[in-house]
Motif scaffolding. Structure first.
Motif, short mmCIF file in Angstrom:
data_model
loop_
_atom_site.label_atom_id
_atom_site.label_comp_id
_atom_site.label_asym_id
_atom_site.label_seq_id
_atom_site.Cartn_x
_atom_site.Cartn_y
_atom_site.Cartn_z
N CYS A 66 -6.61 -4.15 -4.53
CA CYS A 66 -7.19 -3.28 -3.48
C CYS A 66 -8.52 -2.71 -3.97
CB CYS A 66 -6.21 -2.16 -3.14
SG CYS A 66 -6.81 -1.08 -1.84
N PRO A 81 -9.87 -4.20 0.95
CA PRO A 81 -8.90 -3.08 0.94
C PRO A 81 -7.54 -3.49 1.50
CG PRO A 81 -10.39 -2.91 2.81
CD PRO A 81 -10.85 -4.11 2.03
N LEU A 82 -6.50 -2.96 0.90
CA LEU A 82 -5.16 -3.13 1.47
C LEU A 82 -4.83 -1.98 2.41
CD1 LEU A 82 -2.98 -4.24 -1.59
CD2 LEU A 82 -3.80 -5.65 0.29
N CYS A 117 0.85 -1.21 0.00
CA CYS A 117 0.00 0.00 0.00
C CYS A 117 0.88 1.25 0.00
CB CYS A 117 -0.89 -0.02 1.23
SG CYS A 117 -1.91 1.45 1.41
#
Ligand code: SF4
Length: 370
Positions: A335, A340-341, A313
């Protein structure tokens, strides 16, 4: 709709864009601080109305996004305890910690609840005397007064089964950290109107002078933002660097003094780590000695947690305006809001979430063209 439509008038927006174009003689890079402004810019395509010389980059003004991984891990550890009712604003629940998020803790039996005000937690604590009620106190100067008031009232009323996990951050030290960086390309700021509603804007004045950078306190509606850009570009073109107030309908130079007083009663300024950026001196709020008994990190023995961030990220670069969300290799692929990352993809004010919601197809076409 009164007090909304007049700030979204498309003809006036075009007039502002034309005025900006007439003024602009060379390239300028401006940063909007607040994630709410980022969402308005992307949603309404305001950046696409501007002349190509004006570049808008997105700043670190999303409190959920900048909450560090170890604070999330602390929240997860506390929320998993059987005696705890863990309360948070809704968009913290999907923010990834090292191994899981608050939704996963809830799914595996933790009592995790979404609240709309920290004061609701006091009622919850009174109604559940055999439980420990913990509030995740996240946010900029905007949410600090209500969170401080909850702690103050708990102390006044002797509510001992309430505590707060504090992750408050402050805007001016973050701006100073950005401006001090050799990588900084920001030449003017749109400061966050709601933060200045509480704090005023006098603390921005030394920054404008020291770094020779115009700072325009700006609201959140499309015409607010375009007018903020116009005021900022005018200063740059005239070679000036001052603090100006576009959001005068809500912001006074001294801000909301009673709100500042309750913040000062309960909180003190501390160093704070920001996700993706690292520690910034004097950039956070922690409880004062007098209210230290309400510190959930200490009460549950998690205050010294440390954690490594996801190396994939690039939220630190996004939050500093160095890269845009769709330039992240993981954007929209590894993502997404569902998986989500990083926090900027799940927060309501996150820049990655804004690009995913409003620019995903454009970004994909751009990537194919490259
Ligand atoms: S797209 Fe995802 S991985 Fe990339 S910076 Fe944004 S949150 Fe992080």
């Amino acid at each position: 709709m009164k007090f909304i439509d007049e700030y979204r008038d498309p003809e006036l927006a075009q007039e502002y864009a034309q005025a900006i174009a007439r003024l602009t003689t060379r390239p300028w890079t401006l940063m909007e601080i607040c994630g709410g402004q980022t969402h308005a810019i992307v949603k309404y395509g305001l950046d696409e109305l501007l002349p190509r010389e004006i570049t808008l980059v997105h700043g670190p003004g999303c409190p959920v996004c900048v909450t560090p991984v170890e604070l999330i891990d602390q929240a997860l550890a506390i929320a998993a305890r059987p005696e705890v009712i863990f309360c948070s604003f809704g968009d913290m629940l999907r923010v990834p910690g090292t191994a899981r998020d608050l939704f996963m803790v809830k799914a595996s039996g933790g009592d995790v609840r979404i609240v709309y005000s920290p004061l609701d937690c006091l009622k919850l604590a009174q109604a559940n005397p055999d439980k420990q009620v913990v509030f995740f106190a996240v946010g900029f100067e905007t949410t600090a007064p209500a969170n401080a008031m909850a702690v103050y009232q708990a102390a006044q009323q002797g509510i001992e089964n309430f505590s707060v996990l504090v992750s408050h951050v402050l805007v001016p030290p973050a701006m100073e950290a950005l401006l001090s960086s050799p990588a900084c390309r920001v030449q003017g700021f749109l400061a966050a109107g709601h933060v200045c509603t509480v704090m005023g804007y006098s603390e921005y004045e030394p920054l404008a002078v020291h770094y020779n950078v115009p700072i325009v306190v700006t609201g959140f509606e499309p015409l607010d933002i375009l007018q903020g850009v116009l005021m900022c570009v005018r200063q740059l073109e005239e070679g000036r660097a001052a603090v100006e107030n576009q959001y005068a309908r809500s912001v006074r130079r001294d801000g909301n003094v009673p709100a500042q007083q309750i913040i000062q009663e309960v909180f003190r300024i501390v160093p704070r780590k920001w996700r993706g950026i690292g520690e910034i001196p004097q950039s956070g709020l922690g409880l004062t000695e007098r209210y230290a008994a309400f510190d959930a990190g200490v009460r549950f023995g998690v205050a010294d947690y440390t954690a490594a961030e996801d190396s994939e990220c690039i939220s630190g670069l996004v939050l500093q305006g160095i890269q845009k969300p769709h330039e992240c290799p993981a954007f929209g692929a590894r993502c997404t809001p569902e998986r989500p990352l990083g926090a900027p993809m799940v927060s309501n004010e996150g820049a990655c979430a804004a690009y995913y919601r409003y620019r995903r197809l454009q970004a994909a076409v751009g990537a194919q063209a490259r």
